[in-house]
Design a protein around this motif. Structure first.
Motif, mmCIF file in Angstrom:
data_model
loop_
_atom_site.group_PDB
_atom_site.id
_atom_site.type_symbol
_atom_site.label_atom_id
_atom_site.label_comp_id
_atom_site.label_asym_id
_atom_site.label_seq_id
_atom_site.Cartn_x
_atom_site.Cartn_y
_atom_site.Cartn_z
ATOM 1 N N TYR A 29 -7.122 11.966 -4.250
ATOM 2 C CA TYR A 29 -6.575 12.062 -3.019
ATOM 3 C C TYR A 29 -6.217 10.845 -2.449
ATOM 4 C CZ TYR A 29 -6.800 17.354 -2.947
ATOM 5 O OH TYR A 29 -6.559 18.716 -3.123
ATOM 6 N N LEU A 30 -5.081 10.197 -2.305
ATOM 7 C CA LEU A 30 -5.063 8.660 -1.619
ATOM 8 C C LEU A 30 -4.843 8.672 -0.570
ATOM 9 C CD1 LEU A 30 -2.638 7.824 -4.990
ATOM 10 C CD2 LEU A 30 -5.252 7.631 -4.650
ATOM 11 N N PHE A 31 -5.615 7.933 0.244
ATOM 12 C CA PHE A 31 -5.289 7.714 1.604
ATOM 13 C C PHE A 31 -5.089 5.969 1.693
ATOM 14 C CE2 PHE A 31 -7.536 11.383 1.461
ATOM 15 C CZ PHE A 31 -7.154 12.123 2.681
ATOM 16 N N GLY A 32 -3.912 5.830 2.290
ATOM 17 C CA GLY A 32 -3.358 4.342 2.594
ATOM 18 C C GLY A 32 -3.817 4.112 3.840
ATOM 19 N N THR A 33 -4.596 2.877 4.163
ATOM 20 C CA THR A 33 -5.013 2.523 5.254
ATOM 21 C C THR A 33 -3.609 1.453 6.012
ATOM 22 O OG1 THR A 33 -5.946 0.217 4.524
ATOM 23 C CG2 THR A 33 -7.232 2.421 4.602
ATOM 24 N N PRO A 34 -3.731 1.586 7.366
ATOM 25 C CA PRO A 34 -2.831 0.705 8.034
ATOM 26 C C PRO A 34 -3.203 -0.791 7.825
ATOM 27 C CG PRO A 34 -4.239 1.764 9.627
ATOM 28 C CD PRO A 34 -4.587 2.388 8.392
ATOM 29 N N GLY A 35 -2.320 -1.601 7.834
ATOM 30 C CA GLY A 35 -2.845 -2.950 7.445
ATOM 31 C C GLY A 35 -2.891 -4.012 8.521
ATOM 32 N N GLN A 36 -2.619 -3.702 9.744
ATOM 33 C CA GLN A 36 -2.633 -4.641 10.739
ATOM 34 C C GLN A 36 -4.102 -4.365 11.615
ATOM 35 O OE1 GLN A 36 -0.180 -2.041 10.456
ATOM 36 N NE2 GLN A 36 1.585 -2.616 11.661
ATOM 37 N N ASP A 37 -4.374 -5.591 12.087
ATOM 38 C CA ASP A 37 -5.720 -5.509 12.886
ATOM 39 C C ASP A 37 -6.040 -4.532 14.037
ATOM 40 O OD1 ASP A 37 -5.806 -7.899 11.324
ATOM 41 O OD2 ASP A 37 -6.026 -9.328 12.984
ATOM 42 N N ARG A 38 -4.852 -4.294 14.741
ATOM 43 C CA ARG A 38 -5.008 -3.327 15.798
ATOM 44 C C ARG A 38 -5.272 -1.826 15.357
ATOM 45 N NH1 ARG A 38 0.728 -1.925 17.353
ATOM 46 N NH2 ARG A 38 2.412 -2.742 15.565
ATOM 47 N N PHE A 39 -5.028 -1.719 14.078
ATOM 48 C CA PHE A 39 -5.265 -0.196 13.564
ATOM 49 C C PHE A 39 -6.472 -0.243 12.801
ATOM 50 C CE2 PHE A 39 -0.516 -0.247 13.858
ATOM 51 C CZ PHE A 39 -0.431 0.580 15.149
ATOM 52 N N LYS B 211 0.777 -1.189 0.172
ATOM 53 C CA LYS B 211 0.239 0.038 -0.201
ATOM 54 C C LYS B 211 0.797 1.194 0.031
ATOM 55 C CE LYS B 211 -1.834 -1.423 3.785
ATOM 56 N NZ LYS B 211 -1.305 -2.783 4.008
ATOM 57 N N THR B 212 1.804 1.264 0.824
ATOM 58 C CA THR B 212 2.711 2.356 0.901
ATOM 59 C C THR B 212 3.386 2.746 -0.359
ATOM 60 O OG1 THR B 212 2.990 2.513 3.325
ATOM 61 C CG2 THR B 212 4.511 3.471 2.422
ATOM 62 N N THR B 213 4.010 1.472 -0.975
ATOM 63 C CA THR B 213 4.710 1.783 -2.303
ATOM 64 C C THR B 213 3.761 2.258 -3.347
ATOM 65 O OG1 THR B 213 5.920 -0.334 -1.337
ATOM 66 C CG2 THR B 213 5.726 0.028 -3.784
ATOM 67 N N LEU B 214 2.475 1.663 -3.459
ATOM 68 C CA LEU B 214 1.651 2.235 -4.550
ATOM 69 C C LEU B 214 1.401 3.505 -4.184
ATOM 70 C CD1 LEU B 214 -0.327 1.688 -6.890
ATOM 71 C CD2 LEU B 214 -2.005 1.232 -5.109
ATOM 72 N N VAL B 215 1.142 4.024 -3.102
ATOM 73 C CA VAL B 215 0.937 5.611 -2.960
ATOM 74 C C VAL B 215 2.115 6.489 -3.335
ATOM 75 C CG1 VAL B 215 0.326 7.410 -1.341
ATOM 76 C CG2 VAL B 215 -0.949 5.254 -1.049
ATOM 77 N N GLY B 216 3.437 5.720 -2.893
ATOM 78 C CA GLY B 216 4.567 6.466 -3.085
ATOM 79 C C GLY B 216 4.700 6.499 -4.661
#
Length: 235
Positions: free
Chosen positions: A114-124, A58-63
């Motif tokens: 406007y691109l918003f990448g979400t966190p991937g872990q369950d706790r977020f 996700k971070t790679t795609l947004v960047g």
């Protein structure tokens, strides 16, 4: 690879359509736009989510696609985090997004995303409801080595009727599957697009976003028409 609950999804023909989102997140669709209408208004900006499992890209795609320096909220993985985060299959990953990624890309003159990448872990996951407010649609990134990791994102958007496309990030050491195979494995609703991409490549990522905007426009148009027809019948 597992089953999940399906939510409703809209499909329909692809008319000429202008999509507008106001400050409250409401979607306004013009089914017969005039090319000269509102020519002097500010450029249209649409909110898109980029979601998926931990370490899927996700971070790679947004960047890769962002035309501005992306905002990142990455932190180093800690020993404490290893107790709650599943790092299977991504042992080489050393950082993780703890809030969101943000970037911007101009698709064409007058249309920016406007691109918003979400966190991937369950706790977020508690952040997802805030991030999804006012979103036109979402990209769900998938890794065929850990396809089950994107089930929660698929379920989330289906249940909230947010249009999405599944973008399979083609890692070099991953076995290749066709889009129909991935669609069946994820038990997607009929018409939900599945595309292959390289999250590191700007052009590949841009094609994914264009596909999403086109699909989301059709879905929102079909829903608008469905809501208008019962009112017309009652007159």
């Amino acid at each position: 690879m597992g089953q999940h609950d399906n939510g409703p999804a809209g499909t329909g023909p692809r008319p000429d359509v202008d999509v507008d989102v106001d400050v409250d997140g409401d979607v306004d669709l013009d089914l017969d736009p005039d090319p000269g209408e509102d020519a002097e208004l500010a450029s249209l900006a649409l909110k898109i989510l980029v979601a998926g499992g931990f370490g899927v890209g996700k971070t790679t795609l947004v960047g890769a696609v962002s035309e501005i320096r992306p905002l990142r909220t990455e932190e180093l993985l800690s020993e404490a985090g290893e107790l709650v985060d599943d790092t299977g299959g991504v042992a080489q990953k050393t950082t993780t997004t703890v809030a969101m990624d943000f970037g911007r890309i101009t698709i064409r003159s007058g249309l920016s995303l406007y691109l918003f990448g979400t966190p991937g872990q369950d706790r977020f996951w508690f952040l997802w409801d805030e991030l999804s407010q006012g979103a036109l649609g979402a990209v769900v990134l998938a890794d065929t080595r850990r396809l089950e990791d994107c089930f929660p994102a698929v379920d989330y958007f289906e249940h909230r009727r947010i249009p999405f496309v599944v973008a399979v990030n083609c890692f070099t050491d991953a076995r290749r599957y066709g889009v129909h195979d991935v669609s069946r494995a994820l038990d997607l609703d009929h018409g939900t697009p599945v595309v292959l991409c390289d999250a590191r490549d700007k052009d590949s990522g841009k094609e994914v976003l264009i596909r999403l905007v086109e699909y989301a426009g059709r879905v929102h148009t079909a829903r608008l028409l469905d809501s208008v027809e019962p009112q017309a019948d009652s007159v």
